[in-house]
Design a protein around this motif. Structure first.
Motif, PDB file in Angstrom:
ATOM      1  N   GLN A  89      45.498  47.023  47.028  1.00  0.00           N
ATOM      2  CA  GLN A  89      44.029  46.959  46.970  1.00  0.00           C
ATOM      3  C   GLN A  89      43.574  46.012  45.871  1.00  0.00           C
ATOM      4  O   GLN A  89      42.643  45.226  46.052  1.00  0.00           O
ATOM      5  CB  GLN A  89      43.437  48.348  46.719  1.00  0.00           C
ATOM      6  N   GLN A  90      44.226  46.090  44.716  1.00  0.00           N
ATOM      7  CA  GLN A  90      43.874  45.199  43.611  1.00  0.00           C
ATOM      8  C   GLN A  90      44.119  43.744  43.987  1.00  0.00           C
ATOM      9  O   GLN A  90      43.323  42.869  43.656  1.00  0.00           O
ATOM     10  CB  GLN A  90      44.678  45.562  42.360  1.00  0.00           C
ATOM     11  N   ASP A  91      45.210  43.493  44.685  1.00  0.00           N
ATOM     12  CA  ASP A  91      45.524  42.121  45.096  1.00  0.00           C
ATOM     13  C   ASP A  91      44.482  41.574  46.075  1.00  0.00           C
ATOM     14  O   ASP A  91      44.217  40.372  46.093  1.00  0.00           O
ATOM     15  CB  ASP A  91      46.914  42.040  45.728  1.00  0.00           C
ATOM     16  N   ARG A  92      43.908  42.444  46.906  1.00  0.00           N
ATOM     17  CA  ARG A  92      42.889  42.011  47.868  1.00  0.00           C
ATOM     18  C   ARG A  92      41.505  41.877  47.234  1.00  0.00           C
ATOM     19  O   ARG A  92      40.610  41.264  47.806  1.00  0.00           O
ATOM     20  CB  ARG A  92      42.808  42.993  49.031  1.00  0.00           C
ATOM     21  N   SER A  93      41.324  42.439  46.059  1.00  0.00           N
ATOM     22  CA  SER A  93      40.021  42.421  45.400  1.00  0.00           C
ATOM     23  C   SER A  93      39.636  41.006  44.977  1.00  0.00           C
ATOM     24  O   SER A  93      40.481  40.208  44.571  1.00  0.00           O
ATOM     25  CB  SER A  93      40.032  43.324  44.162  1.00  0.00           C
ATOM     26  N   GLU A  94      38.366  40.727  45.094  1.00  0.00           N
ATOM     27  CA  GLU A  94      37.864  39.434  44.636  1.00  0.00           C
ATOM     28  C   GLU A  94      37.485  39.459  43.158  1.00  0.00           C
ATOM     29  O   GLU A  94      37.132  38.427  42.587  1.00  0.00           O
ATOM     30  CB  GLU A  94      36.660  39.026  45.488  1.00  0.00           C
ATOM     31  N   LEU A  95      37.548  40.639  42.553  1.00  0.00           N
ATOM     32  CA  LEU A  95      37.206  40.756  41.142  1.00  0.00           C
ATOM     33  C   LEU A  95      38.350  40.236  40.286  1.00  0.00           C
ATOM     34  O   LEU A  95      39.495  40.657  40.423  1.00  0.00           O
ATOM     35  CB  LEU A  95      36.922  42.216  40.775  1.00  0.00           C
ATOM     36  N   ARG A  96      38.057  39.326  39.413  1.00  0.00           N
ATOM     37  CA  ARG A  96      39.055  38.748  38.522  1.00  0.00           C
ATOM     38  C   ARG A  96      38.437  38.522  37.146  1.00  0.00           C
ATOM     39  O   ARG A  96      37.263  38.159  37.040  1.00  0.00           O
ATOM     40  CB  ARG A  96      39.554  37.386  39.043  1.00  0.00           C
TER      41      ARG A  96
END
Length: 75
Positions: free
Chosen positions: A33-40
């Protein structure tokens, strides 16, 4: 880490009790899920996080103390 090292670890995980295997599966799902997140974080934000972790504020309240304060007697 090599693919072979990962396979060795996964083979060990398969010998664990089902509840612990479920824990690992959940952790992998969270990582995905973190890898798919656009939040960086920007590089500047990441540097600030590293700085604060390396030199915590003396005024910082430990998380355990915060959690204890908000726990109810029913837990």
């Amino acid at each position: 880490m090599t693919k072979e090292q990962v396979k060795v670890i996964l083979d060990r995980v398969l010998s664990w009790p089902p509840e612990r295997q479920a824990d690992i599966a959940h952790m992998v799902e969270i990582i995905e899920q973190q890898d798919r997140s656009e939040l960086r974080l920007t590089e500047e934000q990441a540097a600030e996080v590293r700085r604060r972790l390396a030199n915590p504020s003396p005024d910082r309240i430990p998380a355990d103390d915060v959690f204890k304060r908000y726990r109810t007697s029913g837990e």
